[in-house]
Design an enzyme around this catalytic site. Structure first.
Site, PDB file in Angstrom:
ATOM      1  N   ASN A   1     -63.338 -15.618   1.681  1.00 37.10           N
ATOM      2  CA  ASN A   1     -64.335 -15.064   2.589  1.00 37.10           C
ATOM      3  C   ASN A   1     -63.781 -15.131   4.017  1.00 37.10           C
ATOM      4  O   ASN A   1     -63.734 -16.199   4.611  1.00 37.10           O
ATOM      5  CB  ASN A   1     -65.635 -15.874   2.479  1.00 37.10           C
ATOM      6  CG  ASN A   1     -66.670 -15.441   3.496  1.00 37.10           C
ATOM      7  OD1 ASN A   1     -66.561 -14.376   4.095  1.00 37.10           O
ATOM      8  ND2 ASN A   1     -67.686 -16.274   3.693  1.00 37.10           N
ATOM      9  N   TRP A   2     -63.400 -14.001   4.528  1.00 37.91           N
ATOM     10  CA  TRP A   2     -62.803 -13.972   5.876  1.00 37.91           C
ATOM     11  C   TRP A   2     -63.848 -14.064   6.985  1.00 37.91           C
ATOM     12  O   TRP A   2     -63.501 -14.172   8.150  1.00 37.91           O
ATOM     13  CB  TRP A   2     -61.991 -12.682   6.071  1.00 37.91           C
ATOM     14  CG  TRP A   2     -60.735 -12.602   5.260  1.00 37.91           C
ATOM     15  CD1 TRP A   2     -60.255 -13.528   4.371  1.00 37.91           C
ATOM     16  CD2 TRP A   2     -59.768 -11.547   5.292  1.00 37.91           C
ATOM     17  NE1 TRP A   2     -59.065 -13.112   3.829  1.00 37.91           N
ATOM     18  CE2 TRP A   2     -58.743 -11.885   4.394  1.00 37.91           C
ATOM     19  CE3 TRP A   2     -59.681 -10.344   5.986  1.00 37.91           C
ATOM     20  CZ2 TRP A   2     -57.638 -11.072   4.165  1.00 37.91           C
ATOM     21  CZ3 TRP A   2     -58.586  -9.524   5.765  1.00 37.91           C
ATOM     22  CH2 TRP A   2     -57.569  -9.883   4.866  1.00 37.91           C
ATOM     23  N   LYS A   3     -65.111 -13.949   6.625  1.00 38.07           N
ATOM     24  CA  LYS A   3     -66.186 -13.940   7.625  1.00 38.07           C
ATOM     25  C   LYS A   3     -65.870 -12.877   8.694  1.00 38.07           C
ATOM     26  O   LYS A   3     -65.314 -11.842   8.370  1.00 38.07           O
ATOM     27  CB  LYS A   3     -66.369 -15.326   8.235  1.00 38.07           C
ATOM     28  CG  LYS A   3     -66.422 -16.426   7.177  1.00 38.07           C
ATOM     29  CD  LYS A   3     -66.909 -17.722   7.702  1.00 38.07           C
ATOM     30  CE  LYS A   3     -66.749 -18.796   6.650  1.00 38.07           C
ATOM     31  NZ  LYS A   3     -67.608 -19.916   6.851  1.00 38.07           N
TER      32      LYS A   3
ATOM     33  N   HIS B   1     -75.027 -15.563   1.627  1.00 34.58           N
ATOM     34  CA  HIS B   1     -74.242 -16.641   2.253  1.00 34.58           C
ATOM     35  C   HIS B   1     -75.157 -17.405   3.215  1.00 34.58           C
ATOM     36  O   HIS B   1     -76.017 -16.813   3.865  1.00 34.58           O
ATOM     37  CB  HIS B   1     -73.040 -16.046   2.988  1.00 34.58           C
ATOM     38  CG  HIS B   1     -72.047 -17.093   3.387  1.00 34.58           C
ATOM     39  ND1 HIS B   1     -72.243 -17.919   4.462  1.00 34.58           N
ATOM     40  CD2 HIS B   1     -70.867 -17.468   2.835  1.00 34.58           C
ATOM     41  CE1 HIS B   1     -71.214 -18.751   4.558  1.00 34.58           C
ATOM     42  NE2 HIS B   1     -70.373 -18.501   3.577  1.00 34.58           N
TER      43      HIS B   1
ATOM     44  N   GLU C   1     -74.709 -18.473   6.055  1.00 35.47           N
ATOM     45  CA  GLU C   1     -74.656 -17.981   7.442  1.00 35.47           C
ATOM     46  C   GLU C   1     -75.569 -16.772   7.614  1.00 35.47           C
ATOM     47  O   GLU C   1     -76.052 -16.505   8.713  1.00 35.47           O
ATOM     48  CB  GLU C   1     -73.196 -17.664   7.826  1.00 35.47           C
ATOM     49  CG  GLU C   1     -72.385 -18.948   7.967  1.00 35.47           C
ATOM     50  CD  GLU C   1     -70.887 -18.772   7.816  1.00 35.47           C
ATOM     51  OE1 GLU C   1     -70.396 -17.636   7.811  1.00 35.47           O
ATOM     52  OE2 GLU C   1     -70.209 -19.815   7.681  1.00 35.47           O
TER      53      GLU C   1
ATOM     54  N   GLU D   1     -72.595 -23.517  -2.701  1.00 37.67           N
ATOM     55  CA  GLU D   1     -72.029 -23.833  -1.390  1.00 37.67           C
ATOM     56  C   GLU D   1     -72.981 -24.748  -0.621  1.00 37.67           C
ATOM     57  O   GLU D   1     -73.902 -24.255   0.064  1.00 37.67           O
ATOM     58  CB  GLU D   1     -71.810 -22.540  -0.589  1.00 37.67           C
ATOM     59  CG  GLU D   1     -70.802 -21.607  -1.202  1.00 37.67           C
ATOM     60  CD  GLU D   1     -70.026 -20.865  -0.113  1.00 37.67           C
ATOM     61  OE1 GLU D   1     -68.795 -20.923  -0.163  1.00 37.67           O
ATOM     62  OE2 GLU D   1     -70.637 -20.268   0.773  1.00 37.67           O
TER      63      GLU D   1
ATOM     64  N   GLY E   1     -67.259 -25.052   6.447  1.00 39.04           N
ATOM     65  CA  GLY E   1     -66.608 -25.028   7.760  1.00 39.04           C
ATOM     66  C   GLY E   1     -66.584 -26.371   8.466  1.00 39.04           C
ATOM     67  O   GLY E   1     -66.294 -26.437   9.663  1.00 39.04           O
TER      68      GLY E   1
ATOM     69  N   SER F   1     -65.256 -26.008   2.476  1.00 42.05           N
ATOM     70  CA  SER F   1     -64.070 -26.747   2.950  1.00 42.05           C
ATOM     71  C   SER F   1     -63.025 -26.973   1.854  1.00 42.05           C
ATOM     72  O   SER F   1     -62.393 -28.033   1.814  1.00 42.05           O
ATOM     73  CB  SER F   1     -64.484 -28.072   3.589  1.00 42.05           C
ATOM     74  OG  SER F   1     -65.246 -27.830   4.751  1.00 42.05           O
TER      75      SER F   1
ATOM     76  N   GLY G   1     -63.433 -20.209   2.629  1.00 39.15           N
ATOM     77  CA  GLY G   1     -63.586 -19.602   3.947  1.00 39.15           C
ATOM     78  C   GLY G   1     -62.326 -19.789   4.771  1.00 39.15           C
ATOM     79  O   GLY G   1     -61.343 -19.051   4.628  1.00 39.15           O
ATOM     80  N   GLY G   2     -62.342 -20.791   5.617  1.00 36.70           N
ATOM     81  CA  GLY G   2     -61.261 -21.023   6.582  1.00 36.70           C
ATOM     82  C   GLY G   2     -59.863 -20.962   5.986  1.00 36.70           C
ATOM     83  O   GLY G   2     -58.965 -20.334   6.556  1.00 36.70           O
TER      84      GLY G   2
HETATM   85  C1  PEP Z   1     -67.574 -20.031   3.122  1.00 36.65           C
HETATM   86  O1  PEP Z   1     -67.654 -19.444   4.182  1.00 36.65           O
HETATM   87  O2  PEP Z   1     -68.093 -19.548   2.131  1.00 36.65           O
HETATM   88  C2  PEP Z   1     -66.847 -21.297   3.070  1.00 36.65           C
HETATM   89  C3  PEP Z   1     -66.866 -21.975   1.964  1.00 36.65           C
HETATM   90  O3  PEP Z   1     -66.179 -21.672   4.218  1.00 36.65           O
HETATM   91  P1  PEP Z   1     -65.135 -22.890   4.366  1.00 36.65           P
HETATM   92  O4  PEP Z   1     -64.194 -22.833   3.202  1.00 36.65           O
HETATM   93  O5  PEP Z   1     -64.463 -22.646   5.666  1.00 36.65           O
HETATM   94  O6  PEP Z   1     -65.940 -24.168   4.343  1.00 36.65           O
END
Ligand code: PEP
Length: 250
Positions: free
Chosen positions: A11-13, A98, A100, A169, A175, A212, A233-234
Site C-alpha cells: 500500500n503506497w498510500k 483502510h 486512514e 490491521e 505506521g 509495521s 505500507g511503509g
Molecule cells: C498500511 O498502510 O496498511 C500499513 C500496514 O502501513 P505500515 O506497514 O506502514 O504500518
C-alpha cells in the site's frame, strides 16, 4: 489443510508520482523478475500511478490494486473514481476500509457499499478491519472486528469468497513501527476466520496481517496458520525491502 496462496500487498498510500512509480517497478522487476513459487503480489499505488504501474508491470505476475473506489458506478460524484475506471487503468483489486479512510468518516455501511461495487466491477476487494489502541485496552477488540467484518461480508456472495481478502490491521500498529506480536496477530486472524465462517467458506478466505511489517518481522508473522500474507505500507515504498518481504512469504 488449506491451499490459500499467500498474498503480499504493498500500500503506497499518497506516495509516488508516475515517474517515481515507474522507477519503483523497474527496481522491483530487476530484483524479482519472477515471484517465488506459491506467492501472490499486489501493488497498490495512488490513482494517478495505476496506469503507469500496470504498464510497467506488464508480463510480470504481480497485479495492481487501487486504494479505494466510489460505491457508485458513474454519475454526478465530483472527485470520485469508480471501480470500472480503475479496472480500465489495469487495477484488478482495491483496498477498502483502510483505517486512514475510516478516520476521515468512512463508515461500515460505506465500506460495504464499496465492497459490492468492487465485486461488481470485477475487482478483488482487500477489506481492512482493526481495532484502535483504546479499543484493545478496553478489551473490545473482538466486538470491533465482529462489527466491521459482519458489515463488510454481508454483501459478499458465498460464491465470491475466493475473490475477497481481509486485512487485519490493528490501527495502533500502522505506521508506528510497533507491529502486533505473531501471537496477537494469529489470535485476531483466527477469530476473524471463525466469524467469517457464519457466511462464507472461511477455509478459502485469505486473511492478511498489516501493521509495521518489515523484512525483519515478516517471516515470524507469516508462519502463523491463519495469516495468509501481509498488507505492507511503509516498507513497500522501497522495492528492495518489499522484495525481501515477498521472499519471506515464499
Ligand atoms: C498500511 O498502510 O496498511 C500499513 C500496514 O502501513 P505500515 O506497514 O506502514 O504500518
Amino acid at each position: 489443510m488449506h491451499d490459500r496462496l499467500p498474498l503480499i500487498a504493498g500500500n503506497w498510500k499518497m506516495h509516488k508520482t508516475p515517474a517515481e512509480a515507474r522507477e519503483w517497478c523497474a527496481g522491483f522487476r530487476s530484483r524479482l523478475p519472477s515471484l517465488p513459487p506459491g506467492v501472490e503480489v499486489a501493488v497498490c499505488p495512488p490513482f494517478t500511478a495505476l496506469e503507469p504501474v500496470s504498464s510497467a508491470l506488464r508480463g510480470h505476475p504481480a497485479w495492481v490494486a487501487a486504494q479505494t473506489i466510489s460505491d457508485q458506478p458513474s454519475g454526478p460524484h465530483t472527485g470520485e473514481i469508480s471501480g470500472s475506471m480503475v479496472f480500465s487503468c489495469g487495477a484488478r483489486g482495491v483496498i477498502l476500509g483502510h483505517s486512514e479512510r475510516r478516520a476521515m468518516g468512512e463508515t461500515d455501511v460505506m465500506v460495504a457499499a464499496r465492497v459490492r461495487a468492487a465485486l461488481d466491477a470485477g475487482l478483488r476487494p482487500i477489506i481492512c478491519i482493526g481495532e484502535s489502541l483504546a479499543e484493545r485496552e478496553e478489551e473490545v477488540t473482538l466486538q470491533v472486528l465482529t462489527t466491521q467484518l459482519t458489515a463488510a461480508i454481508a454483501v459478499v456472495r458465498p460464491s465470491e469468497v475466493d475473490r475477497v481478502v481481509i486485512a487485519y490491521e490493528p490501527i495502533w500498529a500502522i505506521g508506528t513501527g510497533r507491529s502486533a506480536t505473531p501471537e496477537m496477530a494469529q489470535e485476531s486472524t483466527a477469530a476473524i476466520r471463525e466469524l467469517a465462517r457464519k457466511r462464507l467458506d472461511a477455509n478459502r478466505l485469505r486473511i492478511l496481517y498489516g501493521g509495521s511489517v518489515t523484512p525483519a518481522t515478516a517471516r515470524q508473522l507469516l508462519v502463523s496458520p491463519d495469516i495468509d500474507g501481509a498488507l505492507v505500507g511503509g516498507a513497500s515504498l522501497d522495492p528492495e525491502s518489499f522484495a525481501m518481504i515477498v521472499e519471506a512469504a515464499g
